[in-house]
Design a protein around this motif. Structure first.
Motif, PDB file in Angstrom:
ATOM      1  N   MET A   1      13.378   0.386 -17.650  1.00 35.56           N
ATOM      2  CA  MET A   1      11.897  -0.430 -17.662  1.00 35.56           C
ATOM      3  C   MET A   1      10.924   0.278 -18.649  1.00 35.56           C
ATOM      4  N   PRO A   2      10.059  -0.531 -19.261  1.00 35.70           N
ATOM      5  CA  PRO A   2       9.105   0.144 -19.976  1.00 35.70           C
ATOM      6  C   PRO A   2       8.658   1.303 -19.175  1.00 35.70           C
ATOM      7  N   ALA A   3       7.963   2.215 -20.147  1.00 33.04           N
ATOM      8  CA  ALA A   3       6.949   3.198 -19.436  1.00 33.04           C
ATOM      9  C   ALA A   3       6.129   3.477 -20.517  1.00 33.04           C
ATOM     10  N   LYS A   4       4.894   4.308 -20.352  1.00 34.26           N
ATOM     11  CA  LYS A   4       3.924   4.770 -21.140  1.00 34.26           C
ATOM     12  C   LYS A   4       4.731   5.414 -22.218  1.00 34.26           C
ATOM     13  N   PRO A   5       4.567   5.253 -23.327  1.00 37.09           N
ATOM     14  CA  PRO A   5       5.166   6.126 -24.420  1.00 37.09           C
ATOM     15  C   PRO A   5       4.793   7.405 -24.422  1.00 37.09           C
ATOM     16  N   PRO A   6       5.499   8.236 -24.710  1.00 34.51           N
ATOM     17  CA  PRO A   6       5.340   9.733 -24.679  1.00 34.51           C
ATOM     18  C   PRO A   6       4.545  10.274 -25.705  1.00 34.51           C
ATOM     19  N   THR A   7       4.516   9.663 -26.534  1.00 35.09           N
ATOM     20  CA  THR A   7       3.626   9.999 -27.820  1.00 35.09           C
ATOM     21  C   THR A   7       2.588   8.888 -28.339  1.00 35.09           C
TER      22      THR A   7
ATOM     23  N   VAL B   1     -13.634  -0.070 -22.601  1.00 37.48           N
ATOM     24  CA  VAL B   1     -12.055  -0.371 -22.836  1.00 37.48           C
ATOM     25  C   VAL B   1     -11.128  -0.290 -21.751  1.00 37.48           C
ATOM     26  N   ALA B   2     -11.515   0.783 -21.040  1.00 42.23           N
ATOM     27  CA  ALA B   2     -10.660   0.926 -19.608  1.00 42.23           C
ATOM     28  C   ALA B   2     -10.533  -0.077 -18.742  1.00 42.23           C
ATOM     29  N   GLY B   3     -11.719  -0.968 -18.740  1.00 41.76           N
ATOM     30  CA  GLY B   3     -11.861  -2.148 -18.151  1.00 41.76           C
ATOM     31  C   GLY B   3     -10.901  -3.170 -18.569  1.00 41.76           C
ATOM     32  N   ILE B   4     -11.085  -3.411 -19.962  1.00 43.25           N
ATOM     33  CA  ILE B   4     -10.252  -4.398 -20.572  1.00 43.25           C
ATOM     34  C   ILE B   4      -8.685  -4.189 -20.396  1.00 43.25           C
ATOM     35  N   VAL B   5      -8.366  -3.080 -20.600  1.00 45.11           N
ATOM     36  CA  VAL B   5      -7.039  -2.546 -20.368  1.00 45.11           C
ATOM     37  C   VAL B   5      -6.623  -2.695 -19.009  1.00 45.11           C
ATOM     38  N   HIS B   6      -7.453  -2.442 -18.022  1.00 43.25           N
ATOM     39  CA  HIS B   6      -7.013  -2.845 -16.660  1.00 43.25           C
ATOM     40  C   HIS B   6      -6.645  -4.220 -16.352  1.00 43.25           C
ATOM     41  N   ASP B   7      -7.607  -4.912 -17.072  1.00 44.65           N
ATOM     42  CA  ASP B   7      -7.571  -6.555 -16.716  1.00 44.65           C
ATOM     43  C   ASP B   7      -6.263  -6.896 -17.285  1.00 44.65           C
ATOM     44  N   LEU B   8      -5.830  -6.296 -18.469  1.00 49.39           N
ATOM     45  CA  LEU B   8      -4.742  -6.890 -19.388  1.00 49.39           C
ATOM     46  C   LEU B   8      -3.498  -6.260 -18.543  1.00 49.39           C
ATOM     47  N   ARG B   9      -3.519  -5.156 -18.212  1.00 47.82           N
ATOM     48  CA  ARG B   9      -1.944  -4.787 -17.497  1.00 47.82           C
ATOM     49  C   ARG B   9      -1.892  -5.612 -16.349  1.00 47.82           C
ATOM     50  N   ARG B  10      -3.008  -5.886 -15.704  1.00 46.44           N
ATOM     51  CA  ARG B  10      -2.706  -6.476 -14.218  1.00 46.44           C
ATOM     52  C   ARG B  10      -2.372  -8.091 -14.659  1.00 46.44           C
ATOM     53  N   ALA B  11      -2.832  -8.490 -15.604  1.00 48.34           N
ATOM     54  CA  ALA B  11      -2.150  -9.986 -16.225  1.00 48.34           C
ATOM     55  C   ALA B  11      -0.840 -10.069 -16.436  1.00 48.34           C
ATOM     56  N   VAL B  12      -0.626  -8.788 -17.427  1.00 55.17           N
ATOM     57  CA  VAL B  12       0.898  -8.890 -17.755  1.00 55.17           C
ATOM     58  C   VAL B  12       1.797  -8.597 -16.289  1.00 55.17           C
ATOM     59  N   GLU B  13       1.346  -7.940 -15.413  1.00 53.23           N
ATOM     60  CA  GLU B  13       2.350  -7.940 -14.289  1.00 53.23           C
ATOM     61  C   GLU B  13       2.249  -8.997 -13.446  1.00 53.23           C
ATOM     62  N   GLU B  14       1.184  -9.772 -13.259  1.00 50.07           N
ATOM     63  CA  GLU B  14       1.154 -11.024 -12.593  1.00 50.07           C
ATOM     64  C   GLU B  14       2.240 -12.131 -13.568  1.00 50.07           C
ATOM     65  N   GLU B  15       2.322 -11.627 -14.620  1.00 45.20           N
ATOM     66  CA  GLU B  15       3.526 -12.705 -15.525  1.00 45.20           C
ATOM     67  C   GLU B  15       4.751 -12.369 -15.194  1.00 45.20           C
ATOM     68  N   GLY B  16       4.906 -11.350 -14.423  1.00 44.30           N
ATOM     69  CA  GLY B  16       6.340 -10.787 -13.854  1.00 44.30           C
ATOM     70  C   GLY B  16       6.790  -9.858 -14.850  1.00 44.30           C
ATOM     71  N   ARG B  17       6.010  -9.239 -15.794  1.00 42.17           N
ATOM     72  CA  ARG B  17       6.553  -8.294 -16.679  1.00 42.17           C
ATOM     73  C   ARG B  17       5.972  -6.845 -16.120  1.00 42.17           C
ATOM     74  N   ASP B  18       6.675  -5.883 -16.574  1.00 41.41           N
ATOM     75  CA  ASP B  18       6.249  -4.253 -16.509  1.00 41.41           C
ATOM     76  C   ASP B  18       4.945  -4.377 -17.087  1.00 41.41           C
ATOM     77  N   PRO B  19       3.787  -3.639 -16.661  1.00 41.82           N
ATOM     78  CA  PRO B  19       2.519  -3.591 -17.366  1.00 41.82           C
ATOM     79  C   PRO B  19       2.658  -2.604 -18.506  1.00 41.82           C
ATOM     80  N   TYR B  20       3.575  -1.869 -18.772  1.00 43.38           N
ATOM     81  CA  TYR B  20       3.609  -1.159 -19.821  1.00 43.38           C
ATOM     82  C   TYR B  20       4.702  -1.674 -20.745  1.00 43.38           C
TER      83      TYR B  20
END
Length: 464
Positions: free
Chosen positions: A1-7, A257-276
């Protein structure tokens, strides 16, 4: 599964022109962007970035000129606001030949070019670069672009995204569904170059686009290029949640930007994808010096050459509002239009209720742009990037050039070593395609990505 990149992912933000985002700085005596028509210049930039441990260079692009401010494009020409401008696709092969690891993101609109032609151009670049290309999918936002290709006006904002969804289905079919791996036999004795049984005709009959032909290119290292997107409107976010692998975001501070990113990752998850499954890169200006004082002096020097009015003219076209029609201290009204809606919403709705005036806009553009600018020593810049990573939940940086290529060299020379000491930038290069470098898995779209369902079926993988 995708994860936040280490760098941190480090991207340089560029355009094949003199004036990109920080307007007026082409007039600085050390700026070399007047050489943007020389291949040697782009080779030098590519080597600087590769040696400086950048992961990629992202080329913004677009059709049309900025003619909203004052109702004409006089100031765009005089101030060099992204005009004259070259096609970045033709620059990339030279830069790729000069490097081994650098990735290349290229912007191209889905609104004005048939998918069959575009698919071949991107496959050509993917092949020639060894799989180091990405595509920033844009729909356009300038009426001047529509007029340039013979239309009276651009399609409506949401309609452009409907067309883009249909466009994506067509190119997925060509890239993923037309040719099998191993279709190219190169069998001299059997006189078979390509096995016809392993190539399929793509039949796409969508609401906006039609294709009835096999793809002209054999499978390239990535098949589908890494997919970038920058739309943050409601409709753009839904598009990104389905298709994007990297998303560029901009905002005045970490909280927005944190608000934009939060909305985006939630939308990605709703699409059935890992948020990262989507890497998020923040567009930032950075002015760095060996000390805080030196950085402040550098900023003061840059400001002498910047043009806030050019930045205002650019912003007028971006949000579709002629700011010249407002008095300096008159409140700017929210006016929905068919232009760049994500920028308009970020400007008028995500600012905590603040009502802007033209005077305040000009004051907010000390370097000819409203993009967040951080000024400081290498250690201070590293602290700031760590804060953006943790507080805004971004995965990397899209470094906007100020004086070029000086700003890229300064970052590589001063900031990257500090980031390496903190483990935020690696000491060695990852090998392989851009897809593999960003996600560390395969060279092609993962099975969880919408586009993978088109694989091996002649492009008939569209859901009901």
């Amino acid at each position: 599964m995708p994860a936040k990149p280490p760098t941190l992912i480090l991207n340089a933000f560029e355009m094949a022109c003199a004036g990109h985002i920080c307007h007026g700085l082409w007039s600085h005596p050390r700026d070399e962007t007047h050489r943007f028509g020389e291949l040697a210049y782009w080779e030098e930039v590519a080597r600087t970035l590769e040696e400086g441990m950048f992961d990629g260079i992202f080329f913004a692009d677009g059709l049309g000129v900025y003619d909203v401010y004052r109702g004409d494009y006089e100031i765009a020409l005089r101030e060099g606001i992204q005009v004259p401008r070259l096609d970045p696709m033709l620059i990339v092969p030279t830069m790729a030949h000069a490097t081994r690891h650098l990735g290349f993101g290229i912007t191209s609109s889905v609104t004005y070019e048939p998918p069959y032609l575009f698919a071949r151009r991107m496959s050509t670049l993917d092949q020639l670069t060894g799989g180091r290309v990405g595509w920033n999918v844009v729909t356009g936002y300038l009426d001047s672009a529509a007029k340039g290709v013979g239309l009276g006006a651009q399609p409506g904002h949401d309609d452009r995204y409907d067309r883009a969804d249909d466009y994506m289905d067509a190119v997925y079919g060509l890239w993923e569904g037309s040719w099998d791996d191993g279709a190219v036999r190169l069998d001299r004795a059997g006189r078979t170059y390509v096995d016809p049984a392993r190539v399929r005709r793509v039949v796409h009959d969508g609401p906006f686009h039609r294709v009835d032909a096999p793809h002209l290119c054999a499978p390239t290292p990535q098949r589908t290029p890494v997919l970038y997107q920058a739309g943050a409107s409601d409709r753009g976010r839904r598009f990104a949640a389905r298709h994007a692998e990297c998303v560029f975001v901009m905002g005045p501070n970490r909280a927005v930007v944190a608000g934009i990113v939060h909305d985006l990752r939630r939308a990605v998850e709703e699409e059935g994808r890992d948020p990262y499954a989507v890497r998020v890169l923040a567009g930032l200006n950075i002015v760095v010096g060996a000390t805080d004082a030196e950085a402040r002096d550098r900023l003061a020097e840059y400001r002498l050459h910047a043009s806030p009015e050019a930045g205002l003219a650019h912003f007028s076209a971006t949000v579709g509002i002629d700011f010249s029609a407002y008095a300096l201290d008159e409140p700017i009204r929210y006016a929905p239009n068919e232009g760049g809606r994500s920028a308009l919403e970020a400007f008028t709705r995500r600012g905590g209720g603040k009502v802007w005036t033209v005077r305040e806009l000009l004051d907010a553009m000390p370097l000819g742009s409203r993009v967040h600018t951080f000024v400081g020593s290498p250690e201070a810049v590293a602290d700031e990037l760590q804060a953006w990573r943790s507080e805004a939940n971004v995965d990397g940086l899209n470094l906007i050039r100020t004086v070029a290529p000086e700003s890229f060299r300064d970052f590589a020379r001063l900031v990257v070593p500090v980031l390496q000491e903190r483990g935020l930038v690696g000491a060695r290069r990852a090998e392989g395609t851009l897809q593999r470098k960003l996600f560390g898995e395969a060279d092609v779209l993962p099975a969880s990505h919408y586009g993978s369902r088109f694989r091996g079926d002649g492009g008939r993988g569209r859901p009901d």
